[in-house]
Design an enzyme around this catalytic site. Structure first.
Site, PDB file in Angstrom:
ATOM      1  N   GLU A 191     -16.366 -33.819  -0.098  1.00 52.98           N
ATOM      2  CA  GLU A 191     -17.787 -34.148  -0.051  1.00 52.98           C
ATOM      3  C   GLU A 191     -18.137 -34.925   1.210  1.00 52.98           C
ATOM      4  O   GLU A 191     -19.197 -34.711   1.818  1.00 52.98           O
ATOM      5  CB  GLU A 191     -18.192 -34.955  -1.290  1.00 52.98           C
ATOM      6  CG  GLU A 191     -18.033 -34.215  -2.608  1.00 52.98           C
ATOM      7  CD  GLU A 191     -19.058 -33.106  -2.816  1.00 52.98           C
ATOM      8  OE1 GLU A 191     -19.921 -32.919  -1.940  1.00 52.98           O
ATOM      9  OE2 GLU A 191     -18.988 -32.425  -3.857  1.00 52.98           O
ATOM     10  N   ARG A 195     -20.753 -33.167   3.881  1.00 53.03           N
ATOM     11  CA  ARG A 195     -22.056 -33.825   3.936  1.00 53.03           C
ATOM     12  C   ARG A 195     -22.181 -34.739   5.154  1.00 53.03           C
ATOM     13  O   ARG A 195     -23.155 -34.660   5.898  1.00 53.03           O
ATOM     14  CB  ARG A 195     -22.308 -34.635   2.656  1.00 53.03           C
ATOM     15  CG  ARG A 195     -22.386 -33.808   1.392  1.00 53.03           C
ATOM     16  CD  ARG A 195     -22.530 -34.694   0.169  1.00 53.03           C
ATOM     17  NE  ARG A 195     -22.301 -33.963  -1.072  1.00 53.03           N
ATOM     18  CZ  ARG A 195     -23.197 -33.787  -2.040  1.00 53.03           C
ATOM     19  NH1 ARG A 195     -24.398 -34.293  -1.919  1.00 53.03           N
ATOM     20  NH2 ARG A 195     -22.890 -33.113  -3.131  1.00 53.03           N
ATOM     21  N   ASP A 323     -14.804 -21.588  -4.525  1.00 52.17           N
ATOM     22  CA  ASP A 323     -15.808 -20.915  -3.702  1.00 52.17           C
ATOM     23  C   ASP A 323     -15.673 -21.050  -2.187  1.00 52.17           C
ATOM     24  O   ASP A 323     -15.445 -20.075  -1.468  1.00 52.17           O
ATOM     25  CB  ASP A 323     -17.210 -21.374  -4.139  1.00 52.17           C
ATOM     26  CG  ASP A 323     -17.337 -22.887  -4.315  1.00 52.17           C
ATOM     27  OD1 ASP A 323     -16.413 -23.629  -3.936  1.00 52.17           O
ATOM     28  OD2 ASP A 323     -18.395 -23.328  -4.830  1.00 52.17           O
ATOM     29  N   GLU A 456     -27.413 -21.976  -3.806  1.00 52.12           N
ATOM     30  CA  GLU A 456     -26.591 -20.806  -3.478  1.00 52.12           C
ATOM     31  C   GLU A 456     -27.365 -19.491  -3.478  1.00 52.12           C
ATOM     32  O   GLU A 456     -27.144 -18.626  -2.614  1.00 52.12           O
ATOM     33  CB  GLU A 456     -25.403 -20.721  -4.440  1.00 52.12           C
ATOM     34  CG  GLU A 456     -24.325 -21.750  -4.191  1.00 52.12           C
ATOM     35  CD  GLU A 456     -24.698 -23.143  -4.668  1.00 52.12           C
ATOM     36  OE1 GLU A 456     -24.117 -24.135  -4.180  1.00 52.12           O
ATOM     37  OE2 GLU A 456     -25.610 -23.245  -5.542  1.00 52.12           O
ATOM     38  N   THR A 540     -20.701 -25.334   4.582  1.00 55.55           N
ATOM     39  CA  THR A 540     -21.023 -25.058   3.186  1.00 55.55           C
ATOM     40  C   THR A 540     -22.104 -25.979   2.638  1.00 55.55           C
ATOM     41  O   THR A 540     -22.567 -25.787   1.520  1.00 55.55           O
ATOM     42  CB  THR A 540     -19.750 -25.136   2.317  1.00 55.55           C
ATOM     43  OG1 THR A 540     -19.977 -24.471   1.069  1.00 55.55           O
ATOM     44  CG2 THR A 540     -19.333 -26.587   2.072  1.00 55.55           C
TER      45      THR A 540
END
Length: 574
Positions: A191, A195, A323, A456, A540
């Site tokens: 994360e 981010r 994913d 998504e 992502t």
């Protein structure tokens, strides 16, 4: 008849005609006076009403003329700002995106998405400034990621792309003066990378402001000890103050596939921009290790041992915890200019796509295409909304195949996108649940029924529109945006839903709503030259990283001043 008689008759006739103009005539005849007054009032009202309608019509015409002129000016400005083929961000797409013109409907919708971003950001700025995330219902902030200002950093590039310069500058000042990573906090490596490192690098690539690069280097250096394992596969948690890494207790000591294989874009970019290869080396070792035992179908379980590099007998999925590993295999190939230096990534990705195809099934009676999950030899007819990134990934990667296979992969992407869109359309709120089950004869049914503003599906709609030019994907995206506006917008920002069937709201504005959902929606209605897919690759978390052009396929080019962008640009001007 004599002349005097004719004269008398003529005078009498003239007097008879003019008597109706004499007020005394009507005073002696009150009924006729009342009738005359009534006729006068009706005539006056008719004339007044007609004049009013004419004035209102003229006002409406003036307004419409003004709006038409404004749209003409906007179109001319867009033509002038995006028409330069040599622009560093704008320009004609070469191999990927369709070159599509802007139009008034897109402009209107783009402005509506921008208004949503302004509402979300203003609420964060007012009630949760400097905190990780906003709780809109209670109008306060919460530190979900250790107090790193996650929403602020996640929003930097969105603010910049939308031309919200004042907001961007205030956020930049906070990064420069208040962002401190020296915290006794066990941070998620995944994360924090997608981010914070990704958000800072994107802000640097867009603005050229070195404060963002320096901060990205600072936090990346604090994450690096996580890769100090026997295989180089990182631990997924690290203390930002003392550098002690470990894995979550609930994984049984294993590292998570997506968490371990979704740092390559950010760390490769950081090496390019600093000239320090340690970031590239750490991230690439993970892929080289996984490739040693990479299966023929390219499908890996979600739990990987950091000691042996092998997978457990856990679930295989394109949803949660699997994913973005597959996403980054493709995107590193794109980031690396599709050269021999990154061919391994493309080869691994194509193997994984063969595995994905083996998991594809179709529902009855409506033949919705979906991706199963796999445990051992068993398939589960379940698909996460998280897996709805796959249509966009497939579309993006289809260009690397031979024509027949490319068409087949793109067709699969379009089928999956239709399913994901129906995740939204099948609920009373028109917002998707977290996952869906497929049963024979029943098509799809929502499983976990919350919606936390995930991006998504609109991400895939963005890619499919860019790559095919089919405006249907814009219409679907607009419908999803309107559902967010209807169900998730509150006075203090945007919230998720605890249940997409009842519409009961939660109390969290996820940072990725500003970073991803609104950005992809904005770009869905923007000219294709804005963040061209030939010039940028999205991580992502939807942070665009500039594709650095270099020689000999090397991934270590330092960009320095080449990254620096011109200042003072208007919205959409680069």
């Amino acid at each position: 008849m004599g002349r005097s008689s004719r004269s008398s008759a003529s005078s009498s006739l003239s007097s008879s005609k003019w008597r109706y103009c004499n007020p005394a005539y009507y005073l002696k005849r009150p009924k006729r006076l009342a009738l005359l007054f009534f006729v006068f009032v009706c005539a006056s009202f008719l004339v007044w009403d007609r004049q009013t309608l004419v004035r209102e019509h003229e006002v409406e015409v003036d307004k419409l003329s003004e709006e038409v002129n404004q749209l003409k000016l906007m179109l001319e400005e867009l033509k002038s700002t995006h028409g330069d083929e040599d622009s560093s961000v704008s320009g004609k797409s070469k191999l990927t995106s369709k070159v599509l013109p802007d139009d008034p409907v897109d402009i209107h919708r783009r402005e509506k998405v921008k208004d949503a971003m302004i509402h979300a950001w203003s609420s964060y700025e007012k009630y949760a400034w400097g905190h990780d995330e906003l709780q809109p219902q209670t109008k306060d902030g919460v530190d979900s990621f250790g107090g790193l200002g996650a929403t602020l950093i996640d929003s930097l590039d969105t603010l910049y792309i939308m031309g919200l310069d004042e907001q961007f500058q205030r956020a930049r000042e906070w990064v420069a003066t208040s962002l401190d990573f020296n915290k006794d906090y066990d941070a998620s490596v995944f994360e924090t990378t997608i981010r914070v490192v990704g958000g800072l690098l994107s802000a640097y690539d867009l603005s050229g402001d070195k404060v963002f690069l320096d901060k990205a280097k600072d936090i990346a250096d604090r994450l690096l000890p996580a890769w100090d394992t026997p295989t180089g596969i990182p631990y997924n948690i690290i203390n930002l103050e003392n550098g002690n890494p470990h894995n979550p207790g609930w994984t049984g000591g294993s590292s998570i596939l997506a968490d371990s294989g979704t740092e390559q874009l950010e760390f490769f970019a950081l090496s390019q921009r600093t000239g320090d290869q340690k970031y590239h080396q750490k991230a690439e070792r993970v892929i080289l290790e996984l490739n040693k035992t990479f299966p023929a179908d390219g499908l890996l379980p979600i739990y990987i041992s950091p000691d042996s590099g092998t997978g457990s007998s856990s679930t295989i999925t394109f949803g949660a915890m699997g994913d973005s590993f597959y996403e980054y295999l493709l995107k590193v190939w794109i980031q690396g200019n599709k050269t021999g230096a990154v061919k391994l990534y493309r080869d691994m990705w194509e193997k994984s796509m063969k595995g994905l195809v083996s998991l594809v099934r179709r529902s009855t009676p409506s033949s919705f295409t979906y991706i199963c999950e796999k445990s051992g030899d068993w398939l589960t007819d379940k698909m996460d909304e998280l897996a709805c990134f796959a249509p966009g990934m497939l579309a993006l990667g289809s260009a690397g195949y031979e024509p027949a296979e490319s068409e087949r992969i793109l067709s699969l992407a379009e089928e999956l996108a239709w399913t994901c869109y129906n995740f939204y359309q099948s609920t009373p709120t028109k917002l998707a649940g977290e996952n869906y089950f497929f049963r024979s004869g029943e098509d799809m049914s929502v499983g976990t029924s919350w919606n936390i503003l995930r991006p998504e599906t609109v991400e895939s709609l963005f890619y499919l529109w860019r790559l095919t030019g089919n405006k249907t994907y814009q219409e679907w995206g607009w419908n999803i945006f309107q559902a967010f506006e209807k169900n998730s917008r509150v006075e203090g920002g945007y919230v998720g839903l605890k249940d997409v069937n009842t519409g009961i709201k939660d109390n969290m504005m996820q940072s990725f709503f500003l970073a991803e959902t609104l950005k992809y929606l904005y770009l869905l209605f923007s000219p294709t030259s804005v963040i061209s897919l030939d010039e940028w690759v999205f991580n992502t978390e939807a942070h665009p990283l500039r594709i650095v052009k270099h020689q000999d396929g090397q991934m270590n080019a330092q960009t320095d001043d080449k990254i620096t962008r011109s200042r003072g640009r208007k919205e959409g001007q680069w």
